[in-house]
Design an enzyme around this catalytic site. Structure first.
Site, PDB file in Angstrom:
ATOM      1  N   ASP A  29     -27.674 -22.803  20.795  1.00  0.00           N
ATOM      2  CA  ASP A  29     -27.782 -21.647  20.453  1.00  0.00           C
ATOM      3  C   ASP A  29     -29.410 -21.866  21.746  1.00  0.00           C
ATOM      4  O   ASP A  29     -29.105 -20.602  21.988  1.00  0.00           O
ATOM      5  CB  ASP A  29     -28.484 -21.287  19.679  1.00  0.00           C
ATOM      6  CG  ASP A  29     -26.472 -21.076  18.579  1.00  0.00           C
ATOM      7  OD1 ASP A  29     -25.236 -21.322  19.041  1.00  0.00           O
ATOM      8  OD2 ASP A  29     -27.000 -20.621  17.466  1.00  0.00           O
ATOM      9  N   VAL A  31     -30.113 -23.576  24.201  1.00  0.00           N
ATOM     10  CA  VAL A  31     -29.327 -24.424  25.227  1.00  0.00           C
ATOM     11  C   VAL A  31     -28.888 -22.406  26.378  1.00  0.00           C
ATOM     12  O   VAL A  31     -29.050 -21.645  27.347  1.00  0.00           O
ATOM     13  CB  VAL A  31     -28.392 -24.939  25.828  1.00  0.00           C
ATOM     14  CG1 VAL A  31     -27.885 -24.886  27.020  1.00  0.00           C
ATOM     15  CG2 VAL A  31     -29.240 -26.405  25.216  1.00  0.00           C
ATOM     16  N   SER A  78       2.092   3.931  12.924  1.00  0.00           N
ATOM     17  CA  SER A  78       2.219   3.492  11.488  1.00  0.00           C
ATOM     18  C   SER A  78       3.261   2.387  11.143  1.00  0.00           C
ATOM     19  O   SER A  78       4.800   3.179  12.074  1.00  0.00           O
ATOM     20  CB  SER A  78       1.907   4.658  10.368  1.00  0.00           C
ATOM     21  OG  SER A  78       0.823   5.419  10.955  1.00  0.00           O
ATOM     22  N   LEU A  79       2.694   1.583  10.106  1.00  0.00           N
ATOM     23  CA  LEU A  79       3.756   0.968  10.060  1.00  0.00           C
ATOM     24  C   LEU A  79       4.836   1.288   8.603  1.00  0.00           C
ATOM     25  O   LEU A  79       4.159   1.417   7.473  1.00  0.00           O
ATOM     26  CB  LEU A  79       3.801  -0.409   9.885  1.00  0.00           C
ATOM     27  CG  LEU A  79       3.811  -1.418  11.081  1.00  0.00           C
ATOM     28  CD1 LEU A  79       3.089  -2.805  10.219  1.00  0.00           C
ATOM     29  CD2 LEU A  79       4.086  -1.778  11.817  1.00  0.00           C
ATOM     30  N   GLU A 151       2.686 -11.920   9.363  1.00  0.00           N
ATOM     31  CA  GLU A 151       1.222 -12.097  10.236  1.00  0.00           C
ATOM     32  C   GLU A 151       0.116 -12.305   9.330  1.00  0.00           C
ATOM     33  O   GLU A 151       0.536 -10.608   8.808  1.00  0.00           O
ATOM     34  CB  GLU A 151       1.329 -11.501  11.499  1.00  0.00           C
ATOM     35  CG  GLU A 151       1.418 -11.967  12.812  1.00  0.00           C
ATOM     36  CD  GLU A 151       1.728 -10.721  13.957  1.00  0.00           C
ATOM     37  OE1 GLU A 151       0.212 -10.276  14.250  1.00  0.00           O
ATOM     38  OE2 GLU A 151       2.886 -10.576  14.934  1.00  0.00           O
ATOM     39  N   LYS A 153      -1.717  -8.766   6.949  1.00  0.00           N
ATOM     40  CA  LYS A 153      -1.969  -7.755   7.607  1.00  0.00           C
ATOM     41  C   LYS A 153      -4.039  -7.333   7.689  1.00  0.00           C
ATOM     42  O   LYS A 153      -4.363  -7.576   6.308  1.00  0.00           O
ATOM     43  CB  LYS A 153      -1.872  -6.331   6.502  1.00  0.00           C
ATOM     44  CG  LYS A 153      -1.609  -4.659   7.143  1.00  0.00           C
ATOM     45  CD  LYS A 153      -0.812  -4.597   5.918  1.00  0.00           C
ATOM     46  CE  LYS A 153      -0.821  -3.133   6.827  1.00  0.00           C
ATOM     47  NZ  LYS A 153      -2.618  -2.143   6.651  1.00  0.00           N
ATOM     48  N   ASP A 155      -7.683  -5.953   6.770  1.00  0.00           N
ATOM     49  CA  ASP A 155      -7.707  -4.791   6.514  1.00  0.00           C
ATOM     50  C   ASP A 155      -9.344  -3.953   7.111  1.00  0.00           C
ATOM     51  O   ASP A 155     -10.744  -4.299   6.698  1.00  0.00           O
ATOM     52  CB  ASP A 155      -8.228  -4.648   4.742  1.00  0.00           C
ATOM     53  CG  ASP A 155      -8.192  -4.054   4.493  1.00  0.00           C
ATOM     54  OD1 ASP A 155      -7.731  -2.419   4.698  1.00  0.00           O
ATOM     55  OD2 ASP A 155      -8.481  -3.900   2.878  1.00  0.00           O
ATOM     56  N   ARG A 174      -7.388   3.501  16.641  1.00  0.00           N
ATOM     57  CA  ARG A 174      -6.578   4.749  17.226  1.00  0.00           C
ATOM     58  C   ARG A 174      -6.051   6.414  16.875  1.00  0.00           C
ATOM     59  O   ARG A 174      -5.494   6.417  17.901  1.00  0.00           O
ATOM     60  CB  ARG A 174      -6.051   4.015  15.220  1.00  0.00           C
ATOM     61  CG  ARG A 174      -4.302   3.926  15.207  1.00  0.00           C
ATOM     62  CD  ARG A 174      -3.736   3.681  13.713  1.00  0.00           C
ATOM     63  NE  ARG A 174      -2.644   4.289  13.358  1.00  0.00           N
ATOM     64  CZ  ARG A 174      -1.349   5.279  13.543  1.00  0.00           C
ATOM     65  NH1 ARG A 174      -2.389   6.955  13.466  1.00  0.00           N
ATOM     66  NH2 ARG A 174      -0.356   5.654  13.515  1.00  0.00           N
ATOM     67  N   GLU A 211      -7.082  -5.605  15.134  1.00  0.00           N
ATOM     68  CA  GLU A 211      -7.768  -5.165  14.006  1.00  0.00           C
ATOM     69  C   GLU A 211      -8.735  -5.597  14.753  1.00  0.00           C
ATOM     70  O   GLU A 211      -9.317  -7.006  14.614  1.00  0.00           O
ATOM     71  CB  GLU A 211      -7.060  -5.352  13.032  1.00  0.00           C
ATOM     72  CG  GLU A 211      -7.347  -4.399  11.836  1.00  0.00           C
ATOM     73  CD  GLU A 211      -6.773  -3.870  11.390  1.00  0.00           C
ATOM     74  OE1 GLU A 211      -6.412  -2.225  10.411  1.00  0.00           O
ATOM     75  OE2 GLU A 211      -6.218  -3.348  12.847  1.00  0.00           O
ATOM     76  N   TYR A 263      -2.859  -8.537  17.970  1.00  0.00           N
ATOM     77  CA  TYR A 263      -1.630  -8.411  17.574  1.00  0.00           C
ATOM     78  C   TYR A 263       0.015  -8.087  18.310  1.00  0.00           C
ATOM     79  O   TYR A 263       0.648  -8.238  17.968  1.00  0.00           O
ATOM     80  CB  TYR A 263      -1.767  -8.529  15.778  1.00  0.00           C
ATOM     81  CG  TYR A 263      -1.697  -7.080  15.606  1.00  0.00           C
ATOM     82  CD1 TYR A 263      -1.701  -6.131  16.312  1.00  0.00           C
ATOM     83  CD2 TYR A 263      -3.128  -6.808  14.926  1.00  0.00           C
ATOM     84  CE1 TYR A 263      -1.850  -4.719  15.519  1.00  0.00           C
ATOM     85  CE2 TYR A 263      -3.472  -5.749  14.577  1.00  0.00           C
ATOM     86  CZ  TYR A 263      -2.961  -4.355  14.695  1.00  0.00           C
ATOM     87  OH  TYR A 263      -3.355  -2.973  14.567  1.00  0.00           O
ATOM     88  N   LYS A 354       2.588  -4.762   1.085  1.00  0.00           N
ATOM     89  CA  LYS A 354       1.978  -4.916   0.687  1.00  0.00           C
ATOM     90  C   LYS A 354       1.680  -5.335  -0.575  1.00  0.00           C
ATOM     91  O   LYS A 354       2.153  -5.484  -1.295  1.00  0.00           O
ATOM     92  CB  LYS A 354       1.442  -3.184   0.790  1.00  0.00           C
ATOM     93  CG  LYS A 354       1.256  -2.367   2.016  1.00  0.00           C
ATOM     94  CD  LYS A 354      -0.101  -2.707   2.794  1.00  0.00           C
ATOM     95  CE  LYS A 354      -0.969  -2.179   2.727  1.00  0.00           C
ATOM     96  NZ  LYS A 354      -1.101  -0.310   2.582  1.00  0.00           N
ATOM     97  N   CYS A 448      -1.995  31.411 -13.063  1.00  0.00           N
ATOM     98  CA  CYS A 448      -2.695  30.033 -12.325  1.00  0.00           C
ATOM     99  C   CYS A 448      -3.860  30.534 -13.601  1.00  0.00           C
ATOM    100  O   CYS A 448      -4.424  31.555 -13.545  1.00  0.00           O
ATOM    101  CB  CYS A 448      -2.414  31.118 -10.729  1.00  0.00           C
ATOM    102  SG  CYS A 448      -3.738  30.565  -9.657  1.00  0.00           S
ATOM    103  N   CYS A 451      -5.932  32.302 -10.634  1.00  0.00           N
ATOM    104  CA  CYS A 451      -5.944  33.826 -10.014  1.00  0.00           C
ATOM    105  C   CYS A 451      -5.363  35.267 -11.466  1.00  0.00           C
ATOM    106  O   CYS A 451      -4.387  36.296 -11.537  1.00  0.00           O
ATOM    107  CB  CYS A 451      -4.866  34.701  -8.776  1.00  0.00           C
ATOM    108  SG  CYS A 451      -2.792  34.026  -9.251  1.00  0.00           S
ATOM    109  N   CYS A 464       2.256  29.041  -7.691  1.00  0.00           N
ATOM    110  CA  CYS A 464       1.710  30.466  -7.673  1.00  0.00           C
ATOM    111  C   CYS A 464       2.937  31.184  -6.051  1.00  0.00           C
ATOM    112  O   CYS A 464       2.192  30.315  -5.231  1.00  0.00           O
ATOM    113  CB  CYS A 464       0.072  30.686  -7.415  1.00  0.00           C
ATOM    114  SG  CYS A 464      -0.841  31.841  -7.656  1.00  0.00           S
ATOM    115  N   CYS A 469      -4.342  34.901  -3.386  1.00  0.00           N
ATOM    116  CA  CYS A 469      -5.094  33.725  -4.720  1.00  0.00           C
ATOM    117  C   CYS A 469      -6.144  33.309  -4.231  1.00  0.00           C
ATOM    118  O   CYS A 469      -5.866  31.851  -2.463  1.00  0.00           O
ATOM    119  CB  CYS A 469      -3.847  33.133  -5.377  1.00  0.00           C
ATOM    120  SG  CYS A 469      -4.715  31.876  -5.930  1.00  0.00           S
TER     121      CYS A 469
END
Length: 710
Positions: A29, A31, A78-79, A151, A153, A155, A174, A211, A263, A354, A448, A451, A464, A469
């Site tokens: 570091d 150097v 999106s996936l 791969e 995913k 976060d 995105r 990501e 990716y 997921k 409701c 109202c 309703c 309302c």
């Protein structure tokens, strides 16, 4: 000295790549710091020697005043999500049904049979198009056909990078997948993102997706520092990464030490099939270009091996140095990906598998009922606060009366709560064995809650139908001012409620009658906040027709459907007079959506609303109208291309753009030989210098206004 500068730049670039990407330092570091200081001093002494990819140019010294929205060169889809192996198998069955004849051909091709491609498939490292590419390693021939690439995913926060002639020129969030925010200066602070691609003779344009994320140790350190300063800690690394990328000062971004995994790769202007034919090869190429690619990726010949990979990382991910919430499964063959294409929202050739959301028990203290902008009554569990997936949760949706009956949830119950898709808290089940004595089943109201008018039952939804309302009006206003709709910054929930409760606003059109005097009479509204809000309301008039349509809150018309409809129906008049069959003929629009749109435009109150919005100056015509303006020779800027740089004296960027478009001109983001005029304000940047070199005419705001109004 010029030679020494280039030598130092190369040494430091190599050292950064070894440290941040390869995790294999090649110098101390001390150097590195010494060489970096020497380069800084030389570039200060000889400023003409500074290049955009110099290590000294990673961190800008001057904070940005704001971020600008830009259109993605290639949309970010999106996936689709799967939450178990059965849903993964169902996805495989769907894509096989989509292209059954092509699958066999693709799989045979992966085994080395190039079929009728002739010599093209054998020239991967030959010819002009491939000169910039090193020889790529091929997957182990002993493996069965590598149908899938798995791969982890990550976060974090997705960003899109653009390289021109090997040089990083743009980094964009995105956003909504079509438009994102230009955060180029912040992206440059991420050391694992190369400022220049590490290949010879790079292609004209390269698009890289990946990501940005915070390693867990960095996240903990940031929260410790924030606690010491008395600042609230970040809830989780994902939120912290997203918030960091939107910091206006790149020096703050640099201190937070974001990391990046690439990716996705798109090489523009070249025949990708002759460069790389699989996702695996694309990942290998990204590595050789200088990017960090997740080392835990794997080729899987069958969905069974994908399942094994998924199960392994369900527990092993706890040992990683960063957060991951699932596995991304992609079909390896790029020709097969192209054949399968996309649905309206997702690629057919990829899915996010997921992991189960974190669950936690808590006590139900109340069941409230909210009334939304469509009049739907939604039961909500009010619970004792509990920590869930990094956030404190005290409310969870119960969806509708059918779901309440299915759960048999009651006040006093102990409920198991999780985050659906790790975003929206929901009750999974109750534990009846812990239920206190004397509890009663919950019943949906017959009137409701807002109202007091009678409600109706539409299937599982209680609704309703009173158009006056207050809750429906509040929901409609909150939707209209939201970020994906008209994006009126400063018009929050509390202010919306004030405006409705005091009778100041009775429809979204009334927002455009607000002025400083009316707003100053509201609680907690000072002069500065009023001025900003008035400007935000005025700026919303420049939002495109697709966002206005989405903001109207027509049932079943989300932001994607709104974009699809406005590409077919260029004006509000065209859509308002269209038949249901015409609307339904639009790709991706079904009968239910078509009838909903048709019915909405045939309600007299809605027709009156459209007329008021037109009178207020909202954009109710799309790009086709703008193109016709550009071809209208009678307009002063017809056929002209303009670029805006710097801060204009009186006009905001959107206002200047609108002025140019109404005069028949076209606004682009970058200066080129096709640019006719550069509009210059204070603190103009490199665009001014480039325009001067190209001999492009320079306009002030006053000159632009005079020309546009001539």
């Amino acid at each position: 000295m010029e030679q020494r500068v280039r030598e130092l730049q190369q040494l430091l670039q190599n050292a950064s790549y070894a440290y941040y990407v390869l995790d294999n330092p090649i110098m101390e570091d001390s150097v590195y710091d010494q060489l970096y200081r020497e380069l800084q001093e030389l570039e200060t002494q000889y400023p003409h020697s500074i290049t955009p990819d110099s290590p000294t140019q990673r961190v800008g010294e001057k904070p940005a005043t704001q971020f600008f929205s830009v259109r993605h060169n290639i949309p970010l889809y999106s996936l689709e999500n799967a939450f178990n192996i059965d849903e993964l198998k169902a996805w495989e069955q769907r894509w096989r049904r989509t292209a059954p004849g092509f699958v066999l051909k693709a799989l045979e091709g992966d085994k080395g049979d190039k079929g009728d491609k002739g010599d093209k498939g054998d020239k991967r490292d030959k010819g002009d198009k491939e000169a910039f590419l090193p020889q790529l390693p091929t997957p182990d021939s002993r493996l069965p056909t590598p149908l899938y690439v798995c791969e982890l995913k990550i976060d974090g926060s997705a960003i899109a990078l653009t390289y021109e002639n090997g040089l990083l020129v743009r980094g964009v969030t995105r956003g909504d997948g079509v438009m994102g925010e230009d955060i180029t200066q912040n992206v440059k602070t991420i050391r694992s993102i190369p400022l220049r691609l590490q290949v010879e003779n790079p292609p004209t344009r390269v698009e890289v997706r990946g990501e940005a994320f915070l390693p867990l140790d960095v996240f903990e350190q940031i929260n410790q520092e924030r606690s010491q300063k008395g600042e609230p800690p970040f809830a989780n690394p994902r939120n912290a990464a997203a918030g960091t990328l939107r910091q206006l000062d790149p020096r703050i971004v640099d201190k937070r030490r974001l990391d990046f995994f690439a990716y996705t790769l798109h090489v523009a202007g070249r025949d990708d099939a002759s460069v790389y034919q699989t996702q695996w090869e694309a990942l290998e190429l990204l590595q050789q270009m200088g990017f960090k690619v997740n080392p835990h990726r794997k080729l899987c010949p069958t969905v069974q091996e994908v399942a094994e990979y998924y199960r392994y990382w369900d527990t092993e991910r706890l040992n990683l140095l960063y957060m991951t919430d699932g596995v991304v499964v992609k079909i390896n063959s790029l020709p097969l990906q192209e054949q399968l294409g996309f649905t309206q929202k997702f690629p057919r050739w990829a899915i996010a598998l997921k992991y189960a959301a974190e669950e936690a028990p808590t006590r139900v203290e109340e069941i409230a009922v909210n009334v939304g902008r469509t009049g739907a009554l939604t039961p909500m569990a009010i619970m004792r606060p509990v920590q869930l997936a990094g956030t404190t949760v005290s409310r969870a949706t119960l969806h509708n009366s059918d779901r309440v009956a299915q759960l048999d949830i009651r006040v006093g119950d102990t409920a198991i709560v999780r985050k659906a898709g790790e975003i929206i808290p929901e009750v999974v089940r109750v534990l009846p064995e812990l239920r206190p004595a004397g509890t009663q089943p919950f019943q949906m109201p017959t009137h409701c809650p807002t109202c007091s008018q009678p409600v109706i039952k539409e299937g599982a939804v209680t609704r309703c139908v009173n158009a006056s309302c207050p809750s429906i009006l509040k929901g409609a206003l909150e939707h209209w001012v939201s970020r994906d709709a008209l994006d009126i910054n400063g018009m929050g929930e509390k202010l919306v409620h004030q405006l409705v409760d005091r009778g100041v606003v009775h429809s979204v059109a009334d927002l455009y009658n607000l002025n400083a005097e009316k707003l100053m009479q509201l609680e907690r509204m000072g002069q500065k906040s009023v001025e900003k809000l008035v400007q935000a309301i005025a700026a919303s008039k420049t939002k495109p027709w697709s966002r206005v349509l989405y903001g109207l809150g027509i049932r079943h018309v989300g932001s994607v459907n709104a974009q699809v409809l406005t590409q077919k129906f260029f004006t509000v008049e065209q859509l308002a007079t269209a038949k249901t069959t015409d609307i339904e003929s639009v790709y991706g629009i079904g009968a239910e959506i078509a009838h909903s749109v048709y019915d909405w435009f045939h309600i007299p109150a809605n027709q009156s609303l459209i007329a008021r919005l037109q009178a207020a100056g909202l954009q109710l015509a799309g790009e086709a109208v703008e193109e016709s303006r550009q071809n209208d020779a009678s307009l002063p800027l017809a056929g002209k291309t303009l670029v805006i740089t710097g801060t204009l004296p009186t006009l905001k960027r959107d206002e200047a753009k609108e002025l140019i478009q109404k005069a028949g001109g076209k606004v682009t983001d970058s200066v080129s030989q096709k640019t006719d005029f550069l509009v210059v304000g204070e603190e103009a940047g490199s665009k001014l210098e480039k325009a001067q070199k190209l001999g492009i005419s320079i306009l002030s705001e006053a000159q632009l206004t005079e020309m546009a109004n001539s």
